[in-house]
Design a protein around this motif. Structure first.
Motif, PDB file in Angstrom:
ATOM      1  N   GLY A   1       0.877  -1.159  -0.348  1.00 30.09           N
ATOM      2  CA  GLY A   1       0.248  -0.614  -0.287  1.00 30.09           C
ATOM      3  C   GLY A   1       0.621   1.076   0.121  1.00 30.09           C
ATOM      4  O   GLY A   1       0.635   2.705  -0.322  1.00 30.09           O
ATOM      5  N   PHE A   2       2.047   1.623   0.386  1.00 27.39           N
ATOM      6  CA  PHE A   2       3.171   2.443   0.189  1.00 27.39           C
ATOM      7  C   PHE A   2       3.335   2.557  -1.207  1.00 27.39           C
ATOM      8  O   PHE A   2       3.666   1.699  -1.896  1.00 27.39           O
ATOM      9  CB  PHE A   2       3.844   2.200   1.105  1.00 27.39           C
ATOM     10  CG  PHE A   2       3.900   2.322   2.991  1.00 27.39           C
ATOM     11  CD1 PHE A   2       3.510   4.008   3.219  1.00 27.39           C
ATOM     12  CD2 PHE A   2       3.764   0.791   3.385  1.00 27.39           C
ATOM     13  CE1 PHE A   2       3.226   4.011   4.579  1.00 27.39           C
ATOM     14  CE2 PHE A   2       3.304   1.890   4.521  1.00 27.39           C
ATOM     15  CZ  PHE A   2       3.108   2.374   5.416  1.00 27.39           C
ATOM     16  N   PHE A   3       3.708   3.952  -1.561  1.00 22.39           N
ATOM     17  CA  PHE A   3       4.109   4.108  -3.665  1.00 22.39           C
ATOM     18  C   PHE A   3       5.993   4.034  -2.837  1.00 22.39           C
ATOM     19  O   PHE A   3       6.785   4.579  -2.307  1.00 22.39           O
ATOM     20  CB  PHE A   3       4.316   5.432  -3.674  1.00 22.39           C
ATOM     21  CG  PHE A   3       2.896   5.876  -3.637  1.00 22.39           C
ATOM     22  CD1 PHE A   3       1.825   4.657  -3.832  1.00 22.39           C
ATOM     23  CD2 PHE A   3       2.246   7.235  -3.754  1.00 22.39           C
ATOM     24  CE1 PHE A   3       0.299   4.960  -3.417  1.00 22.39           C
ATOM     25  CE2 PHE A   3       1.085   7.068  -3.448  1.00 22.39           C
ATOM     26  CZ  PHE A   3      -0.197   6.646  -3.505  1.00 22.39           C
TER      27      PHE A   3
ATOM     28  N   GLN B   1      -0.477 -11.369   2.388  1.00 24.93           N
ATOM     29  CA  GLN B   1       0.161 -11.582   1.212  1.00 24.93           C
ATOM     30  C   GLN B   1      -0.425 -11.966   0.088  1.00 24.93           C
ATOM     31  O   GLN B   1      -1.745 -12.812   0.675  1.00 24.93           O
ATOM     32  CB  GLN B   1       1.248 -12.830   1.383  1.00 24.93           C
ATOM     33  CG  GLN B   1       2.534 -12.036   2.504  1.00 24.93           C
ATOM     34  CD  GLN B   1       3.210 -10.779   2.008  1.00 24.93           C
ATOM     35  OE1 GLN B   1       3.436 -10.579   0.777  1.00 24.93           O
ATOM     36  NE2 GLN B   1       3.466 -10.303   3.261  1.00 24.93           N
ATOM     37  N   PRO B   2      -0.367 -11.603  -1.442  1.00 21.15           N
ATOM     38  CA  PRO B   2      -1.420 -11.957  -2.333  1.00 21.15           C
ATOM     39  C   PRO B   2      -0.859 -13.682  -2.832  1.00 21.15           C
ATOM     40  O   PRO B   2       0.022 -13.756  -2.320  1.00 21.15           O
ATOM     41  CB  PRO B   2      -0.763 -10.482  -3.003  1.00 21.15           C
ATOM     42  CG  PRO B   2       0.850 -10.349  -2.810  1.00 21.15           C
ATOM     43  CD  PRO B   2       0.994 -10.489  -1.637  1.00 21.15           C
TER      44      PRO B   2
ATOM     45  N   ALA C   1      -5.623  -7.279  -1.998  1.00 21.19           N
ATOM     46  CA  ALA C   1      -6.557  -7.439  -0.452  1.00 21.19           C
ATOM     47  C   ALA C   1      -7.907  -7.449  -1.108  1.00 21.19           C
ATOM     48  O   ALA C   1      -8.340  -7.987   0.310  1.00 21.19           O
ATOM     49  CB  ALA C   1      -6.033  -6.020   0.507  1.00 21.19           C
ATOM     50  N   LEU C   2      -8.395  -6.957  -1.704  1.00 19.00           N
ATOM     51  CA  LEU C   2      -9.620  -7.076  -1.341  1.00 19.00           C
ATOM     52  C   LEU C   2     -10.755  -8.574  -1.620  1.00 19.00           C
ATOM     53  O   LEU C   2     -10.981  -8.311  -1.671  1.00 19.00           O
ATOM     54  CB  LEU C   2     -10.857  -5.542  -2.786  1.00 19.00           C
ATOM     55  CG  LEU C   2     -11.698  -5.515  -2.510  1.00 19.00           C
ATOM     56  CD1 LEU C   2     -13.082  -5.061  -1.077  1.00 19.00           C
ATOM     57  CD2 LEU C   2     -12.646  -4.034  -3.261  1.00 19.00           C
ATOM     58  N   LEU C   3      -9.894  -9.425  -3.315  1.00 19.10           N
ATOM     59  CA  LEU C   3     -10.195  -9.961  -3.721  1.00 19.10           C
ATOM     60  C   LEU C   3      -9.807 -11.164  -2.634  1.00 19.10           C
ATOM     61  O   LEU C   3     -10.690 -12.278  -2.922  1.00 19.10           O
ATOM     62  CB  LEU C   3      -9.414  -9.958  -5.438  1.00 19.10           C
ATOM     63  CG  LEU C   3      -9.303 -11.699  -5.854  1.00 19.10           C
ATOM     64  CD1 LEU C   3     -11.178 -11.424  -6.480  1.00 19.10           C
ATOM     65  CD2 LEU C   3      -8.422 -11.478  -6.997  1.00 19.10           C
ATOM     66  N   THR C   4      -9.117 -10.968  -2.140  1.00 17.36           N
ATOM     67  CA  THR C   4      -8.706 -11.907  -1.063  1.00 17.36           C
ATOM     68  C   THR C   4     -10.110 -11.496  -0.217  1.00 17.36           C
ATOM     69  O   THR C   4     -10.745 -13.274   0.783  1.00 17.36           O
ATOM     70  CB  THR C   4      -7.443 -11.883   0.079  1.00 17.36           C
ATOM     71  OG1 THR C   4      -6.175 -12.242  -1.005  1.00 17.36           O
ATOM     72  CG2 THR C   4      -7.147 -12.615   0.905  1.00 17.36           C
ATOM     73  N   VAL C   5     -10.635 -10.562   0.442  1.00 14.91           N
ATOM     74  CA  VAL C   5     -12.103 -10.755   1.116  1.00 14.91           C
ATOM     75  C   VAL C   5     -13.299 -11.753   0.474  1.00 14.91           C
ATOM     76  O   VAL C   5     -13.922 -11.786   0.872  1.00 14.91           O
ATOM     77  CB  VAL C   5     -11.555  -9.282   1.468  1.00 14.91           C
ATOM     78  CG1 VAL C   5     -12.668  -8.971   2.475  1.00 14.91           C
ATOM     79  CG2 VAL C   5     -10.234  -8.668   2.586  1.00 14.91           C
ATOM     80  N   GLN C   6     -13.083 -10.949  -0.430  1.00 16.77           N
ATOM     81  CA  GLN C   6     -14.130 -11.643  -1.422  1.00 16.77           C
ATOM     82  C   GLN C   6     -14.423 -12.728  -1.776  1.00 16.77           C
ATOM     83  O   GLN C   6     -15.611 -13.298  -1.314  1.00 16.77           O
ATOM     84  CB  GLN C   6     -14.273 -10.867  -2.906  1.00 16.77           C
ATOM     85  CG  GLN C   6     -14.360  -9.058  -2.807  1.00 16.77           C
ATOM     86  CD  GLN C   6     -14.069  -8.560  -4.090  1.00 16.77           C
ATOM     87  OE1 GLN C   6     -13.068  -9.287  -5.071  1.00 16.77           O
ATOM     88  NE2 GLN C   6     -14.595  -7.501  -4.447  1.00 16.77           N
ATOM     89  N   THR C   7     -13.214 -13.460  -1.836  1.00 17.67           N
ATOM     90  CA  THR C   7     -12.702 -14.821  -1.908  1.00 17.67           C
ATOM     91  C   THR C   7     -13.432 -15.463  -0.473  1.00 17.67           C
ATOM     92  O   THR C   7     -14.171 -16.224  -0.375  1.00 17.67           O
ATOM     93  CB  THR C   7     -11.186 -15.020  -2.127  1.00 17.67           C
ATOM     94  OG1 THR C   7     -11.245 -14.746  -3.696  1.00 17.67           O
ATOM     95  CG2 THR C   7     -11.127 -16.941  -3.003  1.00 17.67           C
ATOM     96  N   LEU C   8     -12.717 -14.710   0.389  1.00 14.54           N
ATOM     97  CA  LEU C   8     -13.308 -15.966   1.598  1.00 14.54           C
ATOM     98  C   LEU C   8     -14.002 -15.242   2.212  1.00 14.54           C
ATOM     99  O   LEU C   8     -14.902 -16.092   3.018  1.00 14.54           O
ATOM    100  CB  LEU C   8     -12.148 -15.066   2.971  1.00 14.54           C
ATOM    101  CG  LEU C   8     -10.701 -15.477   2.974  1.00 14.54           C
ATOM    102  CD1 LEU C   8      -9.741 -14.745   3.475  1.00 14.54           C
ATOM    103  CD2 LEU C   8     -10.255 -17.151   3.284  1.00 14.54           C
TER     104      LEU C   8
ATOM    105  N   ARG D   1      -5.516  -1.674   6.294  1.00 10.44           N
ATOM    106  CA  ARG D   1      -3.331  -1.250   6.676  1.00 10.44           C
ATOM    107  C   ARG D   1      -3.641  -0.753   4.916  1.00 10.44           C
ATOM    108  O   ARG D   1      -2.951   0.466   5.466  1.00 10.44           O
ATOM    109  CB  ARG D   1      -3.621  -2.195   7.375  1.00 10.44           C
ATOM    110  CG  ARG D   1      -2.170  -1.449   7.580  1.00 10.44           C
ATOM    111  CD  ARG D   1      -1.343  -2.966   8.293  1.00 10.44           C
ATOM    112  NE  ARG D   1      -0.653  -4.012   7.069  1.00 10.44           N
ATOM    113  CZ  ARG D   1      -0.092  -3.972   6.214  1.00 10.44           C
ATOM    114  NH1 ARG D   1       0.604  -3.281   6.228  1.00 10.44           N
ATOM    115  NH2 ARG D   1       0.550  -4.279   5.475  1.00 10.44           N
ATOM    116  N   ILE D   2      -3.723  -1.589   4.290  1.00  6.34           N
ATOM    117  CA  ILE D   2      -3.727  -0.745   3.060  1.00  6.34           C
ATOM    118  C   ILE D   2      -4.310   0.546   2.527  1.00  6.34           C
ATOM    119  O   ILE D   2      -3.536   1.646   1.784  1.00  6.34           O
ATOM    120  CB  ILE D   2      -3.316  -2.339   1.675  1.00  6.34           C
ATOM    121  CG1 ILE D   2      -2.401  -2.622   2.403  1.00  6.34           C
ATOM    122  CG2 ILE D   2      -3.151  -1.663   0.778  1.00  6.34           C
ATOM    123  CD1 ILE D   2      -2.966  -4.472   1.302  1.00  6.34           C
TER     124      ILE D   2
END
Length: 524
Positions: free
Chosen positions: A160-162, A255-256, A405-412, A467-468
């Motif tokens: 999430g950081f640049f 982690q992705p 990270a959003l995709l991980t939440v959606q999948t779970l 967090r991200i």
């Protein structure tokens, strides 16, 4: 008189090439506007104000935009202004990193690739006043593989950081490693990369960077595993995952999945991604931050504008370079023409014409030098555009972390819903059998445990996603604020250098105009 002039032009003829022209000894350009008038030279220091170039232009030769964390850069080539670099007061925290002294070393193992058993290490020297480093100056030797490891560890730990992108690794590195030019280019690129990391307010105090800069010997960070090895590990685990009720452990969701070690999770998230794009139902969780989506769109637009501005800056640099070279070639051509005129001169008027040509030639060579100096400053200041354009890669990476990270939440959440639905069906089927079915009871217990673990993983994934999101928000705010300061410095430096050198060039031609005015009146 004629003999002395011929001797001077005979000497000047030695500087026929553009490179040799740089060493041609000419008069002091700063005094050129006064050289032709005794009266003006006698009283100019009393009645005339100093020029714009003398007063305002000179401070920008070493302005704050060439500083890294408040420390002056060593050279324009490797230390041009970098994104998020800031000049600061003497009491502010700073890290000054230099990369130098490349050395070729031998691998312990032999390689079948020619030159593959050699590599280059660089001396990384750090000077800092940050207390966490425990000392003001230290040095280590690092190879490019260590930089790759550092970059991978930072990407994992600071999602999430640049994070500034590292230099690319050359595919044919072992073949070109012998070339000194390649080694120098890599040294400059590594120094710029490490300075960008040191300019980041969070990364500069990270354990990963501190270990890289301080710990002697082999880098103690976990090395990066290549994609093929990760995919092989994932393929080995896949049959066991398919035969059992495989769930994602809570510590793995931070982690992705694209790393490849868990192919089943990768397939599940790919399925969820397709369902999000093509499915008729709404995903279980969506990006609802409208402000972020607007900023994301603006960043995309800014990247397009930066790309266009960067291309125009390159065109300007090329045009100024061509102008300087052409002006220099014109000066050398007039030097040769003056020599010809002097050799053929019979009358004083011919010699006067030759003297005027000499003045023009000298002015053209001086102007050529000023154009080249101006171009160096133009590159230094407008390089900010290129730096920010390169920074867009880091921005895309941070936004990709958020999407992943959003995709991980959606999948779970989808899995959790599926597990709970199965549990309800099993419970309903078991209730119809008197005394219950032992196998169904065992499956129910296993399913409840699976639901519990998945619930924990979902909670961890949501926290990671939040967090991200927060990291994205703070980085966007920082980018907006610091871009304003960086662009202001860029514009000030660019404009002042353009004005200052325009005045210097004008003074050169003004002197020629004064010296030829008498000859012009006689001709008329």
């Amino acid at each position: 008189m004629m003999g002395s002039e011929n001797q001077g032009f005979e000497d000047a003829r030695l500087y026929a090439s553009k490179e040799e022209m740089e060493s041609l000894v000419l008069g002091d350009p700063s005094r050129s506007s006064y050289a032709n008038s005794d009266f003006r030279s006698a009283i100019s220091s009393y009645i005339e104000p100093p020029s714009y170039a003398d007063v305002i232009f000179s401070p920008f030769d070493g302005d704050s935009s060439s500083e890294i964390n408040g420390v002056d850069s060593a050279s324009p080539s490797s230390d041009s202004p970098v994104s998020f670099s800031r000049s600061s007061s003497s009491g502010a925290e700073y890290i000054k990193i230099t990369v130098s002294n490349p050395q070729k070393e031998q691998e312990v193992t032999n390689s079948i690739v020619p030159g593959g058993n050699t590599y280059v290490t660089y001396l990384v020297t750090t000077r800092t006043n940050i207390p966490e480093f425990g000392g003001p100056e230290f040095s280590v030797r690092r190879r490019f593989r260590d930089v790759v490891t550092l970059s991978d560890r930072l990407a994992e730990s600071y999602r999430g950081f640049f994070i500034p992108p590292r230099p690319d690794k050359s595919v044919v590195e072992s073949q070109v490693m012998q070339k000194q030019e390649f080694v120098e280019q890599r040294r400059v690129a590594l120094e710029k990369y490490l300075r960008r990391l040191a300019a980041h307010p969070v990364i500069k105090k990270s354990d990963e960077l501190r270990v890289f800069l301080q710990v002697q010997g082999k880098l103690p960070l976990p090395t990066s595993t290549d994609v093929a090895s990760r995919m092989l590990d994932g393929a080995v685990k896949l049959p066991k995952q398919l035969l059992s009720e495989s769930v994602v452990a809570p510590h793995e969701v931070v982690q992705p999945a694209k790393g490849g070690r868990d192919l089943l999770r990768l397939f599940k998230e790919l399925k969820q991604s397709v369902a999000n794009d093509w499915g008729g139902s709404k995903p279980p969780a969506v990006e609802e931050d409208k402000e972020f989506l607007e900023k994301k769109e603006r960043m995309h637009d800014m990247e397009q504008q930066l790309s266009n501005a960067s291309q125009q800056a390159e065109s300007l640099v090329k045009a100024q370079q061509d102008m300087g070279e052409t002006m220099g070639e014109l000066g050398l051509a007039f030097i040769k023409l003056t020599k010809f005129e002097n050799e053929e001169a019979v009358f004083n008027s011919q010699r006067s014409r030759a003297a005027d040509m000499k003045n023009l030639a000298t002015a053209a060579v001086k102007a050529s030098r000023f154009y080249r100096e101006l171009n160096l400053h133009t590159v230094k200041h407008l390089d900010t555009l290129h730096e920010y354009l390169g920074l867009m890669l880091a921005v895309h990476g941070a936004f990709s972390d958020r999407t992943s990270a959003l995709l991980t939440v959606q999948t779970l959440l989808s899995e959790l819903s599926s597990f709970k639905s199965r549990a309800e069906k099993l419970e309903a089927a078991s209730s119809k059998i008197f005394g219950g079915d032992k196998s169904r009871i065992r499956k129910m217990e296993e399913l409840r445990e699976t639901i519990r673990v998945t619930e924990d993983a979902k909670n961890v994934a949501i926290r990671e996603y939040e967090r991200i999101k927060e990291n994205n928000r703070t980085e966007l705010e920082r980018l907006d604020k610091e871009r304003h300061a960086d662009f202001l410095n860029m514009l000030k430096g660019f404009v002042v250098n353009q004005v200052g050198y325009a005045e210097k060039i004008a003074n050169v031609w003004g002197k020629v105009a004064e010296e030829t005015s008498a000859y012009t009146r006689e001709s008329s």
